[in-house]
Structures are given as C-alpha cells and as structure tokens.
Design a protein around this motif. Structure first.
Motif, PDB file in Angstrom:
ATOM      1  N   ASP A  15      12.801  82.216  17.240  1.00  0.00           N
ATOM      2  CA  ASP A  15      11.967  83.046  16.366  1.00  0.00           C
ATOM      3  C   ASP A  15      12.606  84.392  16.069  1.00  0.00           C
ATOM      4  OD1 ASP A  15      10.058  81.108  16.217  1.00  0.00           O
ATOM      5  OD2 ASP A  15       8.491  82.211  17.282  1.00  0.00           O
ATOM      6  N   ALA A  45       9.588  75.683  17.768  1.00  0.00           N
ATOM      7  CA  ALA A  45      10.097  75.515  19.133  1.00  0.00           C
ATOM      8  C   ALA A  45      11.289  74.566  19.134  1.00  0.00           C
ATOM      9  CB  ALA A  45       8.992  74.988  20.034  1.00  0.00           C
ATOM     10  N   ASN A  46      11.185  73.523  18.314  1.00  0.00           N
ATOM     11  CA  ASN A  46      12.292  72.560  18.214  1.00  0.00           C
ATOM     12  C   ASN A  46      13.568  73.241  17.717  1.00  0.00           C
ATOM     13  OD1 ASN A  46      11.403  69.508  18.522  1.00  0.00           O
ATOM     14  ND2 ASN A  46       9.660  70.612  17.659  1.00  0.00           N
ATOM     15  N   GLU A  55       7.996  73.029  13.724  1.00  0.00           N
ATOM     16  CA  GLU A  55       9.451  73.018  13.925  1.00  0.00           C
ATOM     17  C   GLU A  55       9.958  74.176  14.772  1.00  0.00           C
ATOM     18  OE1 GLU A  55      11.530  70.750  13.158  1.00  0.00           O
ATOM     19  OE2 GLU A  55      10.518  69.541  11.655  1.00  0.00           O
ATOM     20  N   ASP A 111      14.259  86.764  22.138  1.00  0.00           N
ATOM     21  CA  ASP A 111      13.040  87.499  22.477  1.00  0.00           C
ATOM     22  C   ASP A 111      11.962  87.391  21.400  1.00  0.00           C
ATOM     23  OD1 ASP A 111      14.936  88.978  21.052  1.00  0.00           O
ATOM     24  OD2 ASP A 111      14.374  90.910  21.906  1.00  0.00           O
ATOM     25  N   GLY A 112      11.982  86.274  20.671  1.00  0.00           N
ATOM     26  CA  GLY A 112      10.826  85.893  19.872  1.00  0.00           C
ATOM     27  C   GLY A 112      10.576  86.736  18.631  1.00  0.00           C
ATOM     28  N   GLY A 131      14.716  87.030  26.944  1.00  0.00           N
ATOM     29  CA  GLY A 131      13.613  86.145  26.571  1.00  0.00           C
ATOM     30  C   GLY A 131      13.700  84.796  27.244  1.00  0.00           C
ATOM     31  N   ALA A 132      12.677  84.471  28.044  1.00  0.00           N
ATOM     32  CA  ALA A 132      12.628  83.175  28.742  1.00  0.00           C
ATOM     33  C   ALA A 132      11.600  82.256  28.094  1.00  0.00           C
ATOM     34  CB  ALA A 132      12.328  83.381  30.232  1.00  0.00           C
ATOM     35  N   ARG A 184       8.425  74.071  29.737  1.00  0.00           N
ATOM     36  CA  ARG A 184       9.007  75.326  30.229  1.00  0.00           C
ATOM     37  C   ARG A 184       9.304  75.214  31.735  1.00  0.00           C
ATOM     38  NH1 ARG A 184       6.636  81.074  31.118  1.00  0.00           N
ATOM     39  NH2 ARG A 184       8.210  82.475  30.256  1.00  0.00           N
ATOM     40  N   ALA A 214      14.260  76.470  17.924  1.00  0.00           N
ATOM     41  CA  ALA A 214      14.741  77.417  18.946  1.00  0.00           C
ATOM     42  C   ALA A 214      15.624  76.674  19.956  1.00  0.00           C
ATOM     43  CB  ALA A 214      13.558  78.079  19.650  1.00  0.00           C
ATOM     44  N   PHE A 249      -4.533  81.224  12.151  1.00  0.00           N
ATOM     45  CA  PHE A 249      -5.296  80.228  12.910  1.00  0.00           C
ATOM     46  C   PHE A 249      -6.423  80.929  13.655  1.00  0.00           C
ATOM     47  CE2 PHE A 249      -1.421  77.273  13.927  1.00  0.00           C
ATOM     48  CZ  PHE A 249      -1.614  76.577  12.748  1.00  0.00           C
ATOM     49  N   LEU A 309       3.361  70.290  22.229  1.00  0.00           N
ATOM     50  CA  LEU A 309       4.449  70.385  21.249  1.00  0.00           C
ATOM     51  C   LEU A 309       5.002  68.989  21.025  1.00  0.00           C
ATOM     52  CD1 LEU A 309       6.535  73.356  22.694  1.00  0.00           C
ATOM     53  CD2 LEU A 309       5.077  73.421  20.661  1.00  0.00           C
ATOM     54  N   ASP A 310       5.208  68.619  19.767  1.00  0.00           N
ATOM     55  CA  ASP A 310       5.939  67.362  19.543  1.00  0.00           C
ATOM     56  C   ASP A 310       7.417  67.708  19.452  1.00  0.00           C
ATOM     57  OD1 ASP A 310       4.890  68.609  17.207  1.00  0.00           O
ATOM     58  OD2 ASP A 310       5.589  66.949  15.981  1.00  0.00           O
ATOM     59  N   GLY A 369      15.496  80.656  24.956  1.00  0.00           N
ATOM     60  CA  GLY A 369      16.329  81.303  25.980  1.00  0.00           C
ATOM     61  C   GLY A 369      16.583  80.387  27.170  1.00  0.00           C
TER      62      GLY A 369
HETATM   63  C1  LIG Z   1      -0.238  78.919  17.106  1.00  0.00           C
HETATM   64  C2  LIG Z   1       1.171  78.394  17.107  1.00  0.00           C
HETATM   65  C3  LIG Z   1       1.405  77.018  17.207  1.00  0.00           C
HETATM   66  C4  LIG Z   1       2.707  76.533  17.197  1.00  0.00           C
HETATM   67  N1  LIG Z   1       2.921  75.175  17.313  1.00  0.00           N
HETATM   68  C5  LIG Z   1       4.191  74.697  17.304  1.00  0.00           C
HETATM   69  C6  LIG Z   1       4.448  73.296  17.400  1.00  0.00           C
HETATM   70  O1  LIG Z   1       3.527  72.471  17.474  1.00  0.00           O
HETATM   71  N2  LIG Z   1       5.740  72.875  17.411  1.00  0.00           N
HETATM   72  C7  LIG Z   1       6.801  73.751  17.322  1.00  0.00           C
HETATM   73  O2  LIG Z   1       7.964  73.311  17.330  1.00  0.00           O
HETATM   74  N3  LIG Z   1       6.587  75.089  17.229  1.00  0.00           N
HETATM   75  C8  LIG Z   1       5.329  75.573  17.216  1.00  0.00           C
HETATM   76  N4  LIG Z   1       5.103  76.921  17.112  1.00  0.00           N
HETATM   77  C9  LIG Z   1       6.271  77.831  17.017  1.00  0.00           C
HETATM   78  C10 LIG Z   1       6.858  78.077  18.402  1.00  0.00           C
HETATM   79  O3  LIG Z   1       5.859  78.491  19.294  1.00  0.00           O
HETATM   80  C11 LIG Z   1       7.964  79.129  18.343  1.00  0.00           C
HETATM   81  O4  LIG Z   1       8.786  78.891  17.232  1.00  0.00           O
HETATM   82  C12 LIG Z   1       8.813  79.063  19.629  1.00  0.00           C
HETATM   83  O5  LIG Z   1       8.020  79.390  20.745  1.00  0.00           O
HETATM   84  C13 LIG Z   1       9.999  80.009  19.529  1.00  0.00           C
HETATM   85  O6  LIG Z   1      10.680  80.011  20.761  1.00  0.00           O
HETATM   86  P1  LIG Z   1      11.535  81.268  21.199  1.00  0.00           P
HETATM   87  O7  LIG Z   1      12.121  80.918  22.518  1.00  0.00           O
HETATM   88  O8  LIG Z   1      12.428  81.674  20.088  1.00  0.00           O
HETATM   89  O9  LIG Z   1      10.477  82.453  21.329  1.00  0.00           O
HETATM   90  P2  LIG Z   1       9.220  82.617  22.284  1.00  0.00           P
HETATM   91  O10 LIG Z   1       8.658  81.309  22.673  1.00  0.00           O
HETATM   92  O11 LIG Z   1       8.312  83.573  21.607  1.00  0.00           O
HETATM   93  O12 LIG Z   1       9.816  83.296  23.580  1.00  0.00           O
HETATM   94  C14 LIG Z   1      10.249  84.634  23.565  1.00  0.00           C
HETATM   95  C15 LIG Z   1      10.257  85.156  24.993  1.00  0.00           C
HETATM   96  O13 LIG Z   1      10.806  86.470  24.976  1.00  0.00           O
HETATM   97  C16 LIG Z   1       9.999  87.326  25.763  1.00  0.00           C
HETATM   98  N5  LIG Z   1      10.138  88.682  25.239  1.00  0.00           N
HETATM   99  C17 LIG Z   1       9.661  89.175  24.066  1.00  0.00           C
HETATM  100  N6  LIG Z   1       9.973  90.471  23.929  1.00  0.00           N
HETATM  101  C18 LIG Z   1      10.695  90.804  25.042  1.00  0.00           C
HETATM  102  C19 LIG Z   1      11.294  91.999  25.477  1.00  0.00           C
HETATM  103  N7  LIG Z   1      11.241  93.155  24.752  1.00  0.00           N
HETATM  104  N8  LIG Z   1      11.952  92.021  26.658  1.00  0.00           N
HETATM  105  C20 LIG Z   1      12.027  90.867  27.417  1.00  0.00           C
HETATM  106  N9  LIG Z   1      11.465  89.701  27.053  1.00  0.00           N
HETATM  107  C21 LIG Z   1      10.806  89.663  25.868  1.00  0.00           C
HETATM  108  C22 LIG Z   1       8.590  86.774  25.603  1.00  0.00           C
HETATM  109  O14 LIG Z   1       7.734  87.172  26.663  1.00  0.00           O
HETATM  110  C23 LIG Z   1       8.850  85.270  25.589  1.00  0.00           C
HETATM  111  O15 LIG Z   1       8.839  84.713  26.877  1.00  0.00           O
HETATM  112  C24 LIG Z   1       3.803  77.427  17.101  1.00  0.00           C
HETATM  113  C25 LIG Z   1       3.573  78.810  17.001  1.00  0.00           C
HETATM  114  C26 LIG Z   1       2.262  79.282  16.985  1.00  0.00           C
HETATM  115  C27 LIG Z   1       2.031  80.780  16.846  1.00  0.00           C
END
Ligand SMILES: Cc1cc2nc3c(=O)[nH]c(=O)nc-3n(C[C@H](O)[C@H](O)[C@H](O)COP(=O)(O)OP(=O)(O)OC[C@H]3O[C@@H](n4cnc5c(N)ncnc54)[C@H](O)[C@@H]3O)c2cc1C
Length: 357
Positions: free
Chosen positions: A290, A302-303, A300, A155-156, A9-10, A107, A305, A177, A46-47, A14
């Motif tokens: 996530d 993304a912060n 919170e 991987d979210g 997951g990038a 990113r 993560a 939303f 994102l803040d 990640g």
């Molecule tokens: C509408 C919305 C608004 C939001 N606003 C905010 C905000 O204002 N502030 C904040 O802090 N957070 C916010 N969030 C939450 C935030 O987006 C997530 O918590 C954050 O992106 C989590 O980061 P992550 O790196 O764990 O996962 P992700 O950002 O989901 O990244 C996961 C990565 O893994 C990859 N992946 C998934 N499955 C696989 C697989 N099987 N094989 C290989 N790669 C894979 C995906 O393509 C992706 O690139 C919001 C979320 C939503 C839905």
C-alpha cells in the motif's frame, strides 16, 4: 548482501519480504509501530490468488502452512439482487484459484517462520532522512535512531518512508465501507445465515451501493456495506441512517447492517494517484504494498503487497547492484494497471459472468 535489510512495517507485505529474504539467506530487521503481534485484531478473510499471493508464499517457502490454513468451502460466491432474489450461486469445489484464509492466521504463519527477534515491535517511525551515498537515518518515537544502506517502506497507506521518494499522499476515493459483524449466526441470526451462503455473498445495485458478506470461521458473518458518499456524510452516522441509504432493498438484506453485534465502523477508502504512483529511483530505498500503490479495496491489495515483496526479495537475492531498479521497473506498470482496475465498477452482467464462471 551483508548488511541486514531494514523493513518498516510488519503487515503482509513487510513480513513476506522478510521471509523471502530469510529463505535466501539474507538477514532483515522489521520495525513495526504496533506493540505486539496481538495488539490489534487483524481483519477478516482474504482470498489469496494463484497468480500473485500464492506464488509469493511459494517464494517464502510457506505453501504447506498456507494450505493448512485455508478455510474449506469459503471460495463459494453468491449474488443476490436488491429484492433478495438469487442471481448466481457458485459452490466451492476446491479447484478455484482464490482460497480464503483469515488474515490473522496468514500473518501468524509469516511471523512464526522468521528467526526470533526479526520483528522489533513498538517502533513507530516518526522521522526519516537521507544521509547520502544511499544511506538513510530512521528515528523511532522514544526508541532512538538507526542508519541503513537498504530501506524498504512496507508501512502501508500512510507511509512515512514514502516521503523520501515522492510528495504524493492518499486522497479520499469517494467510497466507504460500514463494517459490521454478526456472531453465532446459525443460532442467533438463522435467516441471515440462510441468505448468506457458505462463502462470499454480494448484493449490489450496480450504482454505488453494495453489501458484501463473508462467512468467516466460527459462525461469524463479516459485512461491508459500501456507499458512494462524501466523507462528511459519515460524520456522527448511526446504523439507522446507513440503512436508510438502502431504501427500497428487501428488508431482510438490511438486517446484515442493522442486526450487527458490534458497533459499526466507518472505513473510508483512500487512494494514491489514479494513474499509478512512480518516483525517480533513489539508491538505497524503495516501497512495497500500500505504501507504493494504495487503491480502493478490490480484493488485490494484500495479494499485490505479497507479490511486490516476493519480487523485491528475489531481486535482492539474485541481482548485483540493480535489484531495486529492476523491481521498480516491474512495479510501476503493475501499479498503474491496478490503480485503473480498482476504480472499475462491474455491471450486473460482468459480475454474473465473473463469479459464475
Ligand atoms: C476494508 C478493507 C478490506 C480489504 N480486503 C482485501 C481483500 O479481501 N483482499 C486483498 O487482497 N486486500 C484487501 N484489502 C487491502 C489490503 O488490506 C492491503 O492492501 C494490504 O494490507 C497492504 O499490505 P501492506 O503490508 O502493504 O500494508 P499494511 O497491511 O497496512 O501493513 C503496514 C504495517 O506497517 C505498520 N506501520 C504503519 N506506519 C508505521 C510507522 N510509522 N512505523 C512503523 N510501522 C508502521 C502498520 O502498523 C502495519 O502493520 C482490504 C483493505 C481494506 C481497507
């Protein structure tokens, strides 16, 4: 540590981990399902908080790049009542602890700082199994298999790596939303540009309906209209139906939804268990972001993560043998706290106090 760390997951989690490992001289490989860095629009602003996201960027050595990407003036908060009257209006004086950046820009900063070839694009993990002795085998759709002695699931929400550690899967959290965009607003939607203020604008009935408006770079308003409805409610929805749910609100506020320049998108909110996810420690594998603690959006995710990534990266660089265990000991209580906080619904008084401080 000699063998490269395998990250799936990038996303922001990640990539932050890969950067923290890199500045500590530890190699990693990040397998990402998307075909390239530009395969998908990266979402809105994102803040990034001074108590979790920013220290993570510090650990990754990227604060200078981050500060250059901050959108000036966007840390302003405006609250409107549902009749359009002003509840609070806090200017951005540059001293707040939650500056705003475009997610795609953040990113890009994280990607640019990694050695070429760190991210393997187009690698969708479709199978993972334990080999014993802390080793795991990963298979990627049409791209073969690899084995690793240190696997991190970044991987979210719908993590495949998570299945090694727990049977928990996300469930619908009861809110969704509807996402709209309005472009070139000073010229094309001057009334909405005036209502929206310079940063984030929140209109809430404090009973499950809310409109959040973010003023992004380039004269764009990015709108999330939140509704508390079962998933089926959104089947075949259109903007007129969504607007009807805000019946009784000032008509000019509804234009944030109905005047959209893009087809509206339904973004349902899913969450892992409300008491916070835990698993029995397993040698050679852990989760961040996530994948570990998905919760409804509360500003919170993304912060956190990025914080997970920085703590895990630092533990891997500084601890012998028990890095995953020590990371998880801090992660679990934090996830439980976040799971509870994310379901909290502020009252009108709470919101005024929080944002107008
Ligand atoms: C509408 C919305 C608004 C939001 N606003 C905010 C905000 O204002 N502030 C904040 O802090 N957070 C916010 N969030 C939450 C935030 O987006 C997530 O918590 C954050 O992106 C989590 O980061 P992550 O790196 O764990 O996962 P992700 O950002 O989901 O990244 C996961 C990565 O893994 C990859 N992946 C998934 N499955 C696989 C697989 N099987 N094989 C290989 N790669 C894979 C995906 O393509 C992706 O690139 C919001 C979320 C939503 C839905």
């Amino acid at each position: 540590m000699n063998a490269p760390v395998t990250i799936v997951g990038a996303g922001l989690g990640g990539l932050t981990l890969a950067n923290v490992l890199h500045v500590n001289g530890i190699e990693s490989i990040v397998y990402e399902a998307e075909r390239s860095a530009d395969a998908r629009a990266q979402g809105g602003m994102l803040d990034i908080h001074d108590y979790n996201g920013q220290p993570a960027l510090e650990a990754a050595g990227l604060m200078t790049e981050f500060r250059a990407a901050v959108l000036p003036g966007r840390e302003a908060y405006r609250g409107l009542a549902t009749d359009g009257t002003l509840l609070f209006d806090k200017a951005d004086d540059g001293t707040g602890g939650r500056p705003e950046v475009q997610r795609g820009e953040l990113r890009r900063i994280l990607l640019d700082a990694l050695p070429t070839g760190t991210v393997r694009w187009g690698h969708k993990l479709d199978g993972v199994r334990t080999l014993g002795g802390g080793r795991h085998e990963l298979s990627f759709a049409g791209r073969g298999r690899v084995t690793t002695s240190l696997l991190v699931g970044a991987d979210g929400a719908w993590s495949r790596v998570r299945s090694l550690l727990t049977a928990a899967t996300p469930v619908y959290a009861g809110t969704s939303f509807i996402e709209t965009f309005l472009y070139d607003v000073e010229k094309r939607h001057p009334e909405l540009a005036r209502l929206a203020g310079p940063g984030t604008t929140i209109v809430s009935d404090f009973a499950g309906r809310q409109i959040n408006v973010h003023r992004e770079a380039g004269g764009t308003l990015h709108v999330y209209a939140e509704l508390t409805e079962p998933l089926e409610f959104f089947d075949g929805f259109d903007l007129a139906r969504i607007a009807r749910e805000f019946d009784g609100w000032a008509p000019e506020l509804l234009a944030f939804i109905t005047a959209s320049d893009t087809p509206p998108l339904h973004r349902p909110h899913y969450a892992l268990p409300a008491e916070g996810l835990r698993w029995d420690h397993m040698t050679g594998v852990t989760l961040i972001g996530d994948a570990a603690h998905l919760a409804p959006p509360d500003g919170e995710g993304a912060n956190l993560a990025m914080q997970d990534a920085a703590e895990l990266g630092t533990a891997l660089a500084t601890r012998d043998g028990d890095a995953l265990l020590s990371y998880e000991e801090t992660l679990f209580p934090r996830s439980a706290e976040h799971a509870e906080a994310a379901t909290y619904k502020p009252t009108r008084e709470d919101m005024i106090e929080f944002f107008a401080m």
